[in-house]
Design a protein around this motif. Structure first.
Motif, PDB file in Angstrom:
ATOM      1  N   SER A 120       0.834  -1.199   0.000  1.00  0.00           N
ATOM      2  CA  SER A 120       0.000   0.000   0.000  1.00  0.00           C
ATOM      3  C   SER A 120       0.872   1.254   0.000  1.00  0.00           C
ATOM      4  N   PHE A 121       0.355   2.302  -0.588  1.00  0.00           N
ATOM      5  CA  PHE A 121       1.110   3.554  -0.703  1.00  0.00           C
ATOM      6  C   PHE A 121       1.463   4.118   0.667  1.00  0.00           C
TER       7      PHE A 121
ATOM      8  N   THR B 260       5.455   5.710   4.495  1.00  0.00           N
ATOM      9  CA  THR B 260       5.878   5.810   5.894  1.00  0.00           C
ATOM     10  C   THR B 260       7.270   5.222   6.090  1.00  0.00           C
ATOM     11  N   LEU B 261       7.519   4.060   5.507  1.00  0.00           N
ATOM     12  CA  LEU B 261       8.842   3.434   5.615  1.00  0.00           C
ATOM     13  C   LEU B 261       9.933   4.307   5.001  1.00  0.00           C
ATOM     14  N   LEU B 262       9.620   4.936   3.887  1.00  0.00           N
ATOM     15  CA  LEU B 262      10.608   5.790   3.230  1.00  0.00           C
ATOM     16  C   LEU B 262      10.882   7.053   4.044  1.00  0.00           C
ATOM     17  N   LEU B 263       9.840   7.615   4.639  1.00  0.00           N
ATOM     18  CA  LEU B 263      10.027   8.802   5.474  1.00  0.00           C
ATOM     19  C   LEU B 263      10.849   8.476   6.719  1.00  0.00           C
TER      20      LEU B 263
ATOM     21  N   PHE C 243       8.029  14.442  14.243  1.00  0.00           N
ATOM     22  CA  PHE C 243       6.738  14.330  14.917  1.00  0.00           C
ATOM     23  C   PHE C 243       5.667  13.824  13.944  1.00  0.00           C
ATOM     24  N   PHE C 244       5.702  14.322  12.727  1.00  0.00           N
ATOM     25  CA  PHE C 244       4.767  13.880  11.688  1.00  0.00           C
ATOM     26  C   PHE C 244       5.007  12.409  11.343  1.00  0.00           C
ATOM     27  N   VAL C 245       6.277  12.013  11.280  1.00  0.00           N
ATOM     28  CA  VAL C 245       6.621  10.618  10.988  1.00  0.00           C
ATOM     29  C   VAL C 245       6.121   9.705  12.106  1.00  0.00           C
TER      30      VAL C 245
ATOM     31  N   ILE D 128      -0.181   5.071  12.633  1.00  0.00           N
ATOM     32  CA  ILE D 128      -1.369   4.804  11.817  1.00  0.00           C
ATOM     33  C   ILE D 128      -1.129   3.684  10.805  1.00  0.00           C
ATOM     34  N   ALA D 129       0.018   3.709  10.136  1.00  0.00           N
ATOM     35  CA  ALA D 129       0.208   2.895   8.929  1.00  0.00           C
ATOM     36  C   ALA D 129       0.840   1.532   9.167  1.00  0.00           C
ATOM     37  N   LEU D 130       1.826   1.431  10.042  1.00  0.00           N
ATOM     38  CA  LEU D 130       2.621   0.208  10.121  1.00  0.00           C
ATOM     39  C   LEU D 130       1.975  -0.856  11.008  1.00  0.00           C
ATOM     40  N   TYR D 131       2.341  -2.095  10.768  1.00  0.00           N
ATOM     41  CA  TYR D 131       1.867  -3.221  11.564  1.00  0.00           C
ATOM     42  C   TYR D 131       3.045  -4.116  11.906  1.00  0.00           C
ATOM     43  N   GLU D 132       2.908  -4.846  12.987  1.00  0.00           N
ATOM     44  CA  GLU D 132       3.959  -5.767  13.409  1.00  0.00           C
ATOM     45  C   GLU D 132       3.935  -6.997  12.505  1.00  0.00           C
ATOM     46  N   PRO D 133       5.071  -7.332  11.871  1.00  0.00           N
ATOM     47  CA  PRO D 133       5.089  -8.503  10.980  1.00  0.00           C
ATOM     48  C   PRO D 133       4.752  -9.786  11.743  1.00  0.00           C
ATOM     49  N   GLU D 134       4.047 -10.691  11.069  1.00  0.00           N
ATOM     50  CA  GLU D 134       3.726 -11.978  11.686  1.00  0.00           C
ATOM     51  C   GLU D 134       4.959 -12.868  11.671  1.00  0.00           C
TER      52      GLU D 134
END
Length: 393
Positions: free
Chosen positions: A8-9, A14-17, A176-178, A184-190
């Protein structure tokens, strides 16, 4: 599950920021070093201490990255990133209001601790989210984003430093924005249960890991001469302003970003060791030009070529390690890589400043270029020899 779609975008952005934060640690205030040195001229050893303010985050990244890598499986990727981005914003922006050089250095040390968490965490989570060629492509994109971030931070830092050396510290508020995006965006990998069952039987390729760490350390000692010494070198040869130094650094990082964006395609055609050889050789050529250059324009040419080398080598180191170790070991191994890369950044001015004092800026760049070129030639000879012996066997 759609809500856990790493393609997802929002997740990718988020990862790039997050990745750009590590570059921000140094690039944002690099152009303001001469003005900082002038402001704190009454402080004993200000020449060294101001440069220490630039590089001490690298020391603390080096000290804490391996610890973070060893404990990341217990802490959790997302929790680590949330804490680290929040601390990064607070510690990074503190320099805007602090009046003591030693207090600024302390805040920069805290910045380094937070950057150890952001870099180790984001590299590990990228390796978890994306397999195989997807990982190579995204790590190239990550390095490109870091290059573009470095370009923007160096340029904005340089322009703002012309008004006041404190203004570049405000750039760190972006974290702070990051932090909000991370929540909001990231999730813990299974956890991969099949891989987890194999982890006890897996033997780490310590020799290969050690070689990669060693190459990363040497490369960063040589390459970081650009960030530490360039503003002073340009001031000497062309009376360059802080803004011009920032633009020069921005041009170099832009060249690196373009090279990094092509890493995925390049990796399809070349193996890891060949990319290392090419990157070292390019950086050597760039620093040779910088060493022999006597004008701002010539220095820009050298910076562009060196930047291309940097843009290739950084995603290559992390992708190489992520490829040769399974998921459970990635955090500690990539944390170790972060340690060696930033240890190289920290000791770069410690090694280079006495050399600069004796032989000058231009000869220091030339000596660095000779070291990198010798390494590239040695690696090429080893590569050819190993292939020849394997073919005979």
């Amino acid at each position: 599950m759609k809500r856990h779609n790493p393609d997802s975008f929002l997740i990718k952005a988020t990862l790039l920021l997050i990745s750009t934060l590590t570059v921000m640690a140094g690039a944002a205030i690099a152009p303001s070093l001469p003005a900082m040195e002038k402001h704190f001229a009454d402080v004993e050893n200000a020449e060294y201490l101001v440069k220490l303010a630039l590089t001490i985050p690298a020391l603390f990244i080096a000290l804490f990255s391996f610890i973070v890598g060893m404990s990341i499986n217990r802490i959790g990727r997302k929790r680590l990133l949330l804490f680290s981005t929040l601390l990064f914003a607070c510690a990074g922006s503190a320099g805007f209001i602090l009046n003591s050089l030693w207090a600024i250095i302390l805040s920069r040390a805290l910045l380094g601790m937070s950057a150890a968490g952001t870099m180790t965490g984001v590299m590990t989570i990228i390796s978890d989210y994306y397999p195989g060629q997807k990982r190579a492509s995204f790590m190239g994109l990550q390095a490109a984003a870091m290059g573009l971030g470095g370009m923007v931070f160096a340029a904005v830092g340089g322009i703002s430093a012309d008004f006041n050396w404190r203004f570049p510290f405000l750039i760190y508020i972006l974290a702070f924005f990051v932090f909000i995006l991370t929540a909001i965006a990231l999730y813990e990998p299974e956890e991969d249960k099949h891989e987890n069952n194999k982890k006890l039987a897996f033997v780490l390729p310590k020799e290969s890991i050690g070689i990669i760490y060693g190459l990363g350390l040497i490369y960063m000692v040589a390459y970081y001469l650009i960030f530490v010494q360039l503003p002073f070198y340009l001031l000497e040869i062309s009376n360059a302003s802080a803004a011009q130094s920032g633009i020069a650094l921005a041009v170099s990082t832009l060249a690196g970003a373009i090279a990094s964006s092509q890493y995925g395609a390049i990796k399809k055609r070349l193996d890891f060791s060949i990319i290392i050889i090419i990157a070292f050789a390019l950086t050597a050529v760039g620093q040779f030009i910088m060493g022999f250059g006597d004008s701002y324009r010539v220095e820009l040419c050298g910076l562009i070529i060196a930047g291309v080398g940097f843009g290739l080598v950084m995603p290559n180191f992390s992708n190489w390690l992520a490829t040769i170790v399974p998921n459970h070991f990635r955090g500690r191994v990539l944390g170790g890589l972060t340690t060696f890369l930033f240890l190289g950044q920290f000791i770069s001015p410690i090694i280079s400043q006495p050399i600069v004092n004796v032989v000058g800026f231009s000869n220091t760049y030339s000596l660095s270029a000779i070291l990198l070129l010798q390494l590239a030639i040695t690696l090429l000879v080893v590569k050819i020899s190993t292939a020849f012996i394997a073919e005979k066997i």
